[in-house]
Design a protein around this motif. Sequence first.
Motif, PDB file in Angstrom:
ATOM      1  N   ALA A   1      11.092   5.272   2.883  1.00 28.89           N
ATOM      2  CA  ALA A   1       9.841   4.992   2.177  1.00 28.89           C
ATOM      3  C   ALA A   1      10.007   3.763   1.284  1.00 28.89           C
ATOM      4  O   ALA A   1       9.035   3.096   0.938  1.00 28.89           O
ATOM      5  N   LYS A   2      11.250   3.468   0.912  1.00 31.35           N
ATOM      6  CA  LYS A   2      11.469   2.254   0.130  1.00 31.35           C
ATOM      7  C   LYS A   2      11.080   1.035   0.956  1.00 31.35           C
ATOM      8  O   LYS A   2      10.309   0.180   0.512  1.00 31.35           O
TER       9      LYS A   2
ATOM     10  N   TYR B   1       8.334   3.269 -10.108  1.00 31.31           N
ATOM     11  CA  TYR B   1       9.398   3.050  -9.121  1.00 31.31           C
ATOM     12  C   TYR B   1       9.390   1.546  -8.859  1.00 31.31           C
ATOM     13  O   TYR B   1       8.377   1.007  -8.416  1.00 31.31           O
TER      14      TYR B   1
ATOM     15  N   ASN C   1       7.727   9.737  -9.856  1.00 31.42           N
ATOM     16  CA  ASN C   1       9.026   9.267 -10.322  1.00 31.42           C
ATOM     17  C   ASN C   1       8.700   8.038 -11.169  1.00 31.42           C
ATOM     18  O   ASN C   1       8.075   7.124 -10.656  1.00 31.42           O
TER      19      ASN C   1
ATOM     20  N   ASP D   1       2.290   7.224  -2.558  1.00 30.63           N
ATOM     21  CA  ASP D   1       3.690   7.590  -2.332  1.00 30.63           C
ATOM     22  C   ASP D   1       3.859   9.075  -2.661  1.00 30.63           C
ATOM     23  O   ASP D   1       3.778   9.474  -3.823  1.00 30.63           O
TER      24      ASP D   1
ATOM     25  N   TYR E   1       7.771  13.068  -3.196  1.00 31.07           N
ATOM     26  CA  TYR E   1       8.193  14.308  -3.868  1.00 31.07           C
ATOM     27  C   TYR E   1       7.262  15.491  -3.622  1.00 31.07           C
ATOM     28  O   TYR E   1       7.305  16.484  -4.347  1.00 31.07           O
TER      29      TYR E   1
ATOM     30  N   SER F   1       8.932  10.838   2.822  1.00 28.46           N
ATOM     31  CA  SER F   1      10.348  10.619   3.103  1.00 28.46           C
ATOM     32  C   SER F   1      11.061  11.961   3.190  1.00 28.46           C
ATOM     33  O   SER F   1      10.703  12.911   2.497  1.00 28.46           O
TER      34      SER F   1
ATOM     35  N   SER G   1      14.129  12.001   2.370  1.00 28.96           N
ATOM     36  CA  SER G   1      15.246  11.761   1.451  1.00 28.96           C
ATOM     37  C   SER G   1      15.390  12.867   0.420  1.00 28.96           C
ATOM     38  O   SER G   1      16.455  13.444   0.244  1.00 28.96           O
ATOM     39  N   LYS G   2      14.308  13.147  -0.302  1.00 27.38           N
ATOM     40  CA  LYS G   2      14.376  14.131  -1.378  1.00 27.38           C
ATOM     41  C   LYS G   2      14.034  15.525  -0.856  1.00 27.38           C
ATOM     42  O   LYS G   2      14.527  16.515  -1.374  1.00 27.38           O
TER      43      LYS G   2
ATOM     44  N   ARG H   1      18.791   8.671   6.303  1.00 27.31           N
ATOM     45  CA  ARG H   1      17.691   7.724   6.447  1.00 27.31           C
ATOM     46  C   ARG H   1      16.638   8.149   7.464  1.00 27.31           C
ATOM     47  O   ARG H   1      16.790   7.935   8.666  1.00 27.31           O
TER      48      ARG H   1
END
Length: 407
Positions: free
Chosen positions: A108-109, A132, A186, A214, A217, A245, A247-248, A256
């Motif tokens: 997502a970055k 962020y 975040n 975004d 989370y 994502s 990721s979290k 990834r």
Amino acid sequence: MITINENYLKLQASYLFSNIAKRVTAFQQAHPEKDIIRLGIGDVTRALPPACIAAFHKAVDEMGTDSSFRGYGPEQGYGFLREAIAKHDFQARGAEISADEIFISDGAKCDTGNIQELFTQDIKVAIPDPVYPVYLDTNVMAGRTGNFVDGRYQGLVYLDSTKANNFVPALPSEDVDLIYLCFPNNPTGSTITKDELSLWVKYAKEKKALILFDAAYEAFIRDESLPHSIYEIEGAREVAIEFRSFSKSAGFTGTRCAYTVVPKECAAFDSQGNRQFIHPLWNRRHCTKFNGVSYPVQRAAEAIYSEEGQAETKELIASYMRNADLIRQEMATLGYDFVGGENAPYIWIDAKGDSWEFFDMLLNKAGVVCTPGAGFGKCGEGYIRLSAFNSQANVEKAMARIREMGK
Ligand SMILES: *Cc1c(COP(=O)(O)O)cnc(C)c1O
């Protein structure tokens, strides 16, 4: 002569994490006997769910046999993953999103950074503060800002997130074209209600603006009434792109895998004022500049949606949220003012003074590392962020030390 993109020279060096590291190292050298507990990091600490590991291994073995080997896959991601996402993350929540509106990526970055390539340089961009940093820096690189003056880039519209607005920014008073929103947030851990989010969707429609939402989370949301996706809001398909994502939500920060949702109706405008759909343009960009996430990683991500995967990720999130509860309870007992930690892994605490002074006090008196809020923007000054990404034992120990510190 090769000349440089001077917008890069406007970027502020990120002193945040190097400054933290420097202070921690100095403390460790002065107190080699002291073990330091890190509650400052925005990275997960627990292993991948077993269901993901099993699928990952199986897919790696498939790559070792000619008959099941896979070369280049579809740039947008394999159908098996896109369909699982559409079904579980959207349709199951009443959000109308189809598999071909989902673009699998390696983060997502990257996606939140890359998306702004599709828009002209002269658009007015609204960015939350604190934030962020990716949204901010990628627009600086693209030349959408002036210089950095008094803690802010000129030419941007900052959306202040403060105690006064419960860390949910108000609609901007001047017209903007591109809006970044991140909920659960975040660094503040704050959330947005459906009614509040509806106001943004309505605004975007009226102003012909676009929202970049975004939702990295969303898996941490416990309050049933809160939206997980902006597409739970009526009309959002026309004015919003959503970023997600693994990721979290499933511990994929080092593995990834993420995705971006671009609904077919979502549009921006050309210089004649005609609607131009974003889906084919993002598809074109994605296929030109990206060659897909590796097959084993997509199989590992697919396993999140299996029955075991769902149970395991749920428990993973719950374990971090038990840490968040411990932190919230302790901060409340000690009389600190804070938000977050209820539907997010971050707790945003009023330091009642300078962020860095509070950081030093926590480090020196308790051996606990936090993140000074000032590193996330002007509105972060006077706050610190504690993260629930750690073991329960470490969080308990850190809370006990902070309790002692107050005595
Ligand atoms: C961690 C995080 C992400 C996820 O980034 P990846 O590149 O997918 O690891 C996205 N947005 C925010 C606000 C985050 O904190």
